[in-house]
Design an enzyme around this catalytic site. Structure first.
Site, PDB file in Angstrom:
ATOM      1  N   TYR A 185      14.477  -2.573   4.794  1.00 40.79           N
ATOM      2  CA  TYR A 185      14.579  -2.358   3.343  1.00 40.79           C
ATOM      3  C   TYR A 185      14.362  -0.922   2.862  1.00 40.79           C
ATOM      4  O   TYR A 185      14.570  -0.633   1.688  1.00 40.79           O
ATOM      5  CB  TYR A 185      13.631  -3.322   2.594  1.00 40.79           C
ATOM      6  CG  TYR A 185      12.155  -3.165   2.955  1.00 40.79           C
ATOM      7  CD1 TYR A 185      11.347  -2.267   2.275  1.00 40.79           C
ATOM      8  CD2 TYR A 185      11.587  -3.915   3.981  1.00 40.79           C
ATOM      9  CE1 TYR A 185      10.008  -2.123   2.592  1.00 40.79           C
ATOM     10  CE2 TYR A 185      10.243  -3.775   4.313  1.00 40.79           C
ATOM     11  CZ  TYR A 185       9.458  -2.884   3.611  1.00 40.79           C
ATOM     12  OH  TYR A 185       8.142  -2.727   3.930  1.00 40.79           O
ATOM     13  N   HIS A 216       4.314  -1.174   5.758  1.00 44.65           N
ATOM     14  CA  HIS A 216       3.269  -1.789   4.926  1.00 44.65           C
ATOM     15  C   HIS A 216       2.048  -2.124   5.775  1.00 44.65           C
ATOM     16  O   HIS A 216       0.911  -1.889   5.384  1.00 44.65           O
ATOM     17  CB  HIS A 216       3.831  -3.061   4.278  1.00 44.65           C
ATOM     18  CG  HIS A 216       2.793  -3.943   3.673  1.00 44.65           C
ATOM     19  ND1 HIS A 216       2.188  -3.637   2.479  1.00 44.65           N
ATOM     20  CD2 HIS A 216       2.231  -5.109   4.105  1.00 44.65           C
ATOM     21  CE1 HIS A 216       1.300  -4.591   2.195  1.00 44.65           C
ATOM     22  NE2 HIS A 216       1.316  -5.481   3.158  1.00 44.65           N
ATOM     23  N   ARG A 265       5.235   5.525   0.179  1.00 41.52           N
ATOM     24  CA  ARG A 265       4.725   4.952   1.426  1.00 41.52           C
ATOM     25  C   ARG A 265       5.537   5.463   2.611  1.00 41.52           C
ATOM     26  O   ARG A 265       6.736   5.197   2.688  1.00 41.52           O
ATOM     27  CB  ARG A 265       4.773   3.425   1.362  1.00 41.52           C
ATOM     28  CG  ARG A 265       3.659   2.757   2.162  1.00 41.52           C
ATOM     29  CD  ARG A 265       3.844   1.262   2.209  1.00 41.52           C
ATOM     30  NE  ARG A 265       4.975   0.928   3.045  1.00 41.52           N
ATOM     31  CZ  ARG A 265       5.760  -0.129   2.865  1.00 41.52           C
ATOM     32  NH1 ARG A 265       5.541  -0.968   1.887  1.00 41.52           N
ATOM     33  NH2 ARG A 265       6.784  -0.358   3.676  1.00 41.52           N
TER      34      ARG A 265
HETATM   35  C1  LIG Z   1      -2.345 -12.571  -5.082  1.00 42.09           C
HETATM   36  C2  LIG Z   1      -1.509 -12.140  -3.916  1.00 42.09           C
HETATM   37  N1  LIG Z   1      -0.177 -12.312  -3.942  1.00 42.09           N
HETATM   38  C3  LIG Z   1       0.579 -11.913  -2.903  1.00 42.09           C
HETATM   39  C4  LIG Z   1       0.003 -11.325  -1.802  1.00 42.09           C
HETATM   40  C5  LIG Z   1       0.868 -10.863  -0.642  1.00 42.09           C
HETATM   41  N2  LIG Z   1       0.894  -9.390  -0.581  1.00 42.09           N
HETATM   42  C6  LIG Z   1       0.174  -8.714   0.330  1.00 42.09           C
HETATM   43  S1  LIG Z   1       0.339  -7.066   0.179  1.00 42.09           S
HETATM   44  C7  LIG Z   1       1.402  -7.224  -1.132  1.00 42.09           C
HETATM   45  C8  LIG Z   1       1.995  -6.005  -1.797  1.00 42.09           C
HETATM   46  C9  LIG Z   1       1.052  -5.277  -2.683  1.00 42.09           C
HETATM   47  O1  LIG Z   1       1.615  -4.046  -3.044  1.00 42.09           O
HETATM   48  P1  LIG Z   1       0.808  -2.937  -3.810  1.00 42.09           P
HETATM   49  O2  LIG Z   1      -0.077  -3.561  -4.840  1.00 42.09           O
HETATM   50  O3  LIG Z   1       1.770  -1.927  -4.268  1.00 42.09           O
HETATM   51  O4  LIG Z   1      -0.167  -2.326  -2.699  1.00 42.09           O
HETATM   52  P2  LIG Z   1       0.211  -1.522  -1.358  1.00 42.09           P
HETATM   53  O5  LIG Z   1       0.301  -2.566  -0.276  1.00 42.09           O
HETATM   54  O6  LIG Z   1       1.512  -0.828  -1.573  1.00 42.09           O
HETATM   55  O7  LIG Z   1      -0.920  -0.582  -1.130  1.00 42.09           O
HETATM   56  C10 LIG Z   1       1.615  -8.573  -1.416  1.00 42.09           C
HETATM   57  C11 LIG Z   1       2.515  -9.054  -2.477  1.00 42.09           C
HETATM   58  C12 LIG Z   1      -1.403 -11.169  -1.814  1.00 42.09           C
HETATM   59  N3  LIG Z   1      -2.053 -10.564  -0.798  1.00 42.09           N
HETATM   60  N4  LIG Z   1      -2.129 -11.571  -2.876  1.00 42.09           N
END
Ligand SMILES: Cc1ncc(C[n+]2csc(CCOP(=O)(O)OP(=O)(O)O)c2C)c(N)n1
Ligand SMILES: [Mg+2]
Length: 328
Positions: free
Chosen positions: A243, A234, A230
């Site tokens: 971080y 985010h 990335r």
């Molecule tokens: C069920 C759930 N738990 C927590 C969150 C909070 N949250 C939003 S984005 C994220 C990280 C997800 O990371 P990843 O699956 O690697 O996708 P990326 O954002 O890196 O594309 C989290 C934990 C959420 N949206 N849904």
């Protein structure tokens, strides 16, 4: 390696430019207060455009928030996606119209939805495969496991595309799993798992094409792990300097996927300054028209939020809706 024609290669590049320009402009619109919090997908374009390039019109796409603009590859208007980020109901497209499911924000819940649609297609004898996108973090979710296992057992025509950008907000991949690679997880489900360079649109496309062909031929799901890093926050509400090592991010930004395909196509003699400039201008114009259209739409009725949330609103909300209706 897939034999893409010169015209195909230019079309793939055009889609990547469209996605890149959407992303860059969306961040600007956010800063200007014209859209809400936005999930940046800068340098994820090779995965999104490369994988979907293997699909036919009848095939379905299930995006997470990181793939919010993936409908652009099917001709969805930028205004529709911008409205989604503005929280406007004209951003709630009809999935049937584009064969693009709603943008999924809960992590991983789109995987069982996609598996279900794919299984349904198989049961009905309908043509078409389903491609679902999710992140590295999603692979730790129960719904990911349930969806992949179900699709594998049912041999549903599903292609699982994991965008492994090595971060789930501030959680690094090393804190996410003890597995050596995410593709290794496929073995536990009895399906093929492949790892590709997520910044190489042609490599992603090649893996996706093979997976789509397998699914179409009745061979069941494939797990594709597209590895990259990335290289942006985010989302617009995130401060990664807390971080992530900024030197690493700078390095990653230099490994940039749109320019990489551009260089390859220039080397093949099918892309020049004139075409590069034209495709970028077209994308910028589409975005300018998109934000103008979005901002010209009448403001939504705030009651809609509740209308679609409750069959029977709780008393307090019902009273509020009544007050709203009287003052409207
Ligand atoms: C069920 C759930 N738990 C927590 C969150 C909070 N949250 C939003 S984005 C994220 C990280 C997800 O990371 P990843 O699956 O690697 O996708 P990326 O954002 O890196 O594309 C989290 C934990 C959420 N949206 N849904
Ligand atoms: Mg991630």
């Amino acid at each position: 390696m897939a034999q893409l024609s010169d015209a195909d290669l230019i079309e793939l590049y055009r889609r990547m430019v469209l996605l890149r320009v959407f992303d860059e402009r969306a961040v600007v619109y956010h800063r200007q207060g014209r859209i809400g919090t936005y999930a940046i997908f800068w340098n994820h374009e090779a995965i999104q455009a490369g994988a979907t390039f293997a699909l036919a019109d009848e095939d379905w796409i299930f995006p997470a928030y990181r793939e919010s603009a993936i409908g652009l590859v099917r001709g969805m208007p930028p205004a529709t996606i911008l409205q989604w980020w503005r929280g406007h109901p004209s951003g709630w497209w009809n999935p049937l119209e584009w064969k693009v499911a709603s943008i999924c924000v809960p992590i991983g819940t789109q995987v069982p939805h996609a598996a279900g649609l794919a299984w349904g297609k198989k049961l009905k004898g309908e043509p078409g495969v389903v491609m679902v996108f999710f992140g590295d973090g999603a692979t730790s979710e129960g719904s990911f496991h349930e969806g992949v296992n179900f699709a594998a057992v049912m041999q549903a025509p599903l292609v699982l595309v994991c965008n492994n950008n090595q971060w789930a907000i501030s959680t690094p991949l090393s804190a996410q799993t003890r597995a050596e690679t995410l593709a290794d997880k496929a073995q536990g489900y009895g399906i093929p798992g492949v790892r590709v360079d997520g910044l190489d649109a042609l490599a992603v496309h090649d893996a996706a094409r093979e997976a789509v062909e397998r699914a179409r031929a009745g061979g069941g799901p494939t797990f594709i792990e597209a590895v990259h890093y990335r290289a942006a926050p985010h989302a617009t509400a995130d401060d990664p300097s807390a971080y992530i090592d900024p030197v690493r991010v700078e390095e990653e930004r230099r490994r940039e996927c749109v320019g990489r395909l551009e260089a390859e196509l220039r080397k093949r003699g099918i892309l020049d300054d004139e075409l590069v400039g034209r495709l970028r201008t077209e994308a910028e114009e589409a975005m300018r028209a998109g934000i103008t259209e979005a901002e010209a739409a009448p403001p939504p009725d705030p009651r809609l939020v509740f209308e679609h949330a409750y069959a029977d609103p709780p008393a307090e909300i019902a009273a509020m809706l009544e007050r709203e209706a009287r003052s409207a």
